[in-house]
Design a protein around this motif. Structure first.
Motif, PDB file in Angstrom:
ATOM      1  N   SER A  43      10.593  44.367  -5.919  1.00  0.00           N
ATOM      2  CA  SER A  43      10.463  44.058  -4.590  1.00  0.00           C
ATOM      3  C   SER A  43      11.473  44.488  -3.722  1.00  0.00           C
ATOM      4  N   GLY A  44      11.184  44.870  -2.272  1.00  0.00           N
ATOM      5  CA  GLY A  44      12.147  45.068  -1.315  1.00  0.00           C
ATOM      6  C   GLY A  44      12.580  46.472  -1.636  1.00  0.00           C
ATOM      7  N   ILE A  45      11.384  47.294  -1.753  1.00  0.00           N
ATOM      8  CA  ILE A  45      12.039  48.769  -2.095  1.00  0.00           C
ATOM      9  C   ILE A  45      11.784  49.521  -0.699  1.00  0.00           C
ATOM     10  N   PRO A  46      12.639  50.263  -0.325  1.00  0.00           N
ATOM     11  CA  PRO A  46      12.574  51.083   1.053  1.00  0.00           C
ATOM     12  C   PRO A  46      11.357  51.934   1.226  1.00  0.00           C
ATOM     13  N   ALA A  47      10.860  51.843   2.352  1.00  0.00           N
ATOM     14  CA  ALA A  47       9.427  52.537   2.345  1.00  0.00           C
ATOM     15  C   ALA A  47       9.557  54.050   2.240  1.00  0.00           C
ATOM     16  N   GLU A  48      10.748  54.552   2.187  1.00  0.00           N
ATOM     17  CA  GLU A  48      11.070  56.092   1.868  1.00  0.00           C
ATOM     18  C   GLU A  48      11.098  56.489   0.479  1.00  0.00           C
ATOM     19  N   THR A  49      11.267  55.455  -0.331  1.00  0.00           N
ATOM     20  CA  THR A  49      11.404  55.858  -1.870  1.00  0.00           C
ATOM     21  C   THR A  49      10.444  56.774  -2.380  1.00  0.00           C
ATOM     22  N   LYS A  50      10.856  57.653  -2.966  1.00  0.00           N
ATOM     23  CA  LYS A  50       9.799  58.630  -3.809  1.00  0.00           C
ATOM     24  C   LYS A  50       9.775  58.327  -5.129  1.00  0.00           C
ATOM     25  N   THR A  51      10.976  57.781  -5.903  1.00  0.00           N
ATOM     26  CA  THR A  51      10.781  57.383  -7.322  1.00  0.00           C
ATOM     27  C   THR A  51      12.014  56.358  -7.493  1.00  0.00           C
ATOM     28  N   LEU A  52      11.779  55.686  -8.827  1.00  0.00           N
ATOM     29  CA  LEU A  52      12.774  54.791  -9.183  1.00  0.00           C
ATOM     30  C   LEU A  52      13.526  55.338 -10.280  1.00  0.00           C
ATOM     31  N   ALA A  53      14.775  54.932 -10.582  1.00  0.00           N
ATOM     32  CA  ALA A  53      15.228  55.379 -11.882  1.00  0.00           C
ATOM     33  C   ALA A  53      15.606  53.892 -12.635  1.00  0.00           C
ATOM     34  N   LEU A  54      16.141  53.831 -13.867  1.00  0.00           N
ATOM     35  CA  LEU A  54      16.492  52.627 -14.430  1.00  0.00           C
ATOM     36  C   LEU A  54      17.358  53.003 -15.502  1.00  0.00           C
ATOM     37  N   ILE A  55      18.463  52.340 -15.566  1.00  0.00           N
ATOM     38  CA  ILE A  55      19.502  52.430 -16.750  1.00  0.00           C
ATOM     39  C   ILE A  55      19.801  51.022 -17.036  1.00  0.00           C
ATOM     40  N   ALA A  56      19.438  50.937 -18.689  1.00  0.00           N
ATOM     41  CA  ALA A  56      19.665  49.589 -19.028  1.00  0.00           C
ATOM     42  C   ALA A  56      20.690  49.769 -20.088  1.00  0.00           C
ATOM     43  N   ASP A  57      21.992  48.832 -20.078  1.00  0.00           N
ATOM     44  CA  ASP A  57      23.184  48.939 -21.119  1.00  0.00           C
ATOM     45  C   ASP A  57      23.882  47.711 -21.252  1.00  0.00           C
ATOM     46  N   ASP A  58      24.518  47.662 -22.295  1.00  0.00           N
ATOM     47  CA  ASP A  58      25.555  46.534 -22.676  1.00  0.00           C
ATOM     48  C   ASP A  58      26.857  46.935 -22.579  1.00  0.00           C
ATOM     49  N   PRO A  59      27.363  46.229 -21.785  1.00  0.00           N
ATOM     50  CA  PRO A  59      28.865  46.521 -21.534  1.00  0.00           C
ATOM     51  C   PRO A  59      29.843  45.793 -22.652  1.00  0.00           C
ATOM     52  N   ASP A  60      29.065  44.883 -23.446  1.00  0.00           N
ATOM     53  CA  ASP A  60      30.001  44.037 -24.221  1.00  0.00           C
ATOM     54  C   ASP A  60      30.078  44.738 -25.694  1.00  0.00           C
ATOM     55  N   ALA A  61      29.555  45.930 -26.003  1.00  0.00           N
ATOM     56  CA  ALA A  61      29.369  46.715 -27.229  1.00  0.00           C
ATOM     57  C   ALA A  61      30.842  46.635 -27.523  1.00  0.00           C
ATOM     58  N   PRO A  62      31.135  46.805 -29.010  1.00  0.00           N
ATOM     59  CA  PRO A  62      32.413  46.931 -29.282  1.00  0.00           C
ATOM     60  C   PRO A  62      32.930  48.324 -29.359  1.00  0.00           C
ATOM     61  N   MET A  63      32.263  49.164 -29.029  1.00  0.00           N
ATOM     62  CA  MET A  63      32.734  50.791 -28.915  1.00  0.00           C
ATOM     63  C   MET A  63      32.761  51.188 -27.553  1.00  0.00           C
ATOM     64  N   GLY A  64      32.673  50.356 -26.679  1.00  0.00           N
ATOM     65  CA  GLY A  64      32.381  50.471 -25.222  1.00  0.00           C
ATOM     66  C   GLY A  64      30.775  50.437 -25.008  1.00  0.00           C
ATOM     67  N   THR A  65      30.255  50.598 -23.588  1.00  0.00           N
ATOM     68  CA  THR A  65      29.244  50.342 -23.196  1.00  0.00           C
ATOM     69  C   THR A  65      28.146  51.152 -24.052  1.00  0.00           C
ATOM     70  N   TRP A  66      26.928  50.481 -24.359  1.00  0.00           N
ATOM     71  CA  TRP A  66      25.940  50.887 -25.307  1.00  0.00           C
ATOM     72  C   TRP A  66      24.742  51.107 -24.153  1.00  0.00           C
ATOM     73  N   VAL A  67      24.121  52.317 -24.274  1.00  0.00           N
ATOM     74  CA  VAL A  67      23.033  52.501 -23.230  1.00  0.00           C
ATOM     75  C   VAL A  67      21.843  52.331 -24.018  1.00  0.00           C
ATOM     76  N   HIS A  68      20.930  51.275 -23.689  1.00  0.00           N
ATOM     77  CA  HIS A  68      19.720  51.128 -24.105  1.00  0.00           C
ATOM     78  C   HIS A  68      18.340  51.766 -23.531  1.00  0.00           C
TER      79      HIS A  68
END
Length: 161
Positions: free
Chosen positions: A50-75
């Protein structure tokens, strides 16, 4: 354009208001149910936006884990999400890019040890992106630069038993 109009246009482009992200599966800061992890069905949780601006055309999503032992792991890396109010459980809501699992799909939490934090970061964009499927988190962040109208996130934790 007058100098004042240019400044207002620049401010509009750079001022980022927060969009609100909730999940019926878990509360922000709480534990993600096993169903959405490698120990369960390994499917994405649902999200309400919710709270998306009216002029928004699309959304993007990044899910990640900054606690991974080898650095941030992207899910999960997703762009051109057009269902702007809800992402359903076990869905492919847009074009899925490359994760740290070297796959173009959601990969659930699967920490090797301890409690890890998983951030699901959403971005409201003023464009439709034309990117190859080989696009990873860094590539998506570069493509979104200058096009983010708003953003928001939700964080869940997970620990394997």
């Amino acid at each position: 354009m007058k100098k004042e109009e240019l400044q207002q246009a620049a401010h509009k482009k750079t001022s980022i208001n927060k969009i609100e992200i909730k999940s019926p599966a878990f509360i922000n800061g709480d534990f993600i149910p096993e169903k959405y992890t490698c120990d369960g069905m390994d499917i994405n949780p649902p999200f309400d936006i919710s709270g998306i601006p009216a002029e928004t055309k699309t959304l993007a999503l990044i899910a990640d884990d900054p606690d991974a032992p080898m650095g941030t792991w992207v899910h999960w890396v997703v762009w051109n999400i057009t269902s702007l109010l809800r992402i359903s459980e076990d869905s492919s809501p847009g074009i899925e890019g490359l994760t740290s699992f070297h796959k173009n799909k959601y990969g659930g939490p699967c920490p090797p040890s301890g409690i890890h934090r998983y951030y699901f970061k959403f971005y409201a964009l003023d464009v439709v992106l034309n990117l190859p499927l080989s696009t990873d988190k860094a590539g998506l962040e570069k493509a979104m630069s200058g096009h983010i109208l708003s953003s928001g996130e939700i964080m869940g934790k997970y620990k394997r038993i």
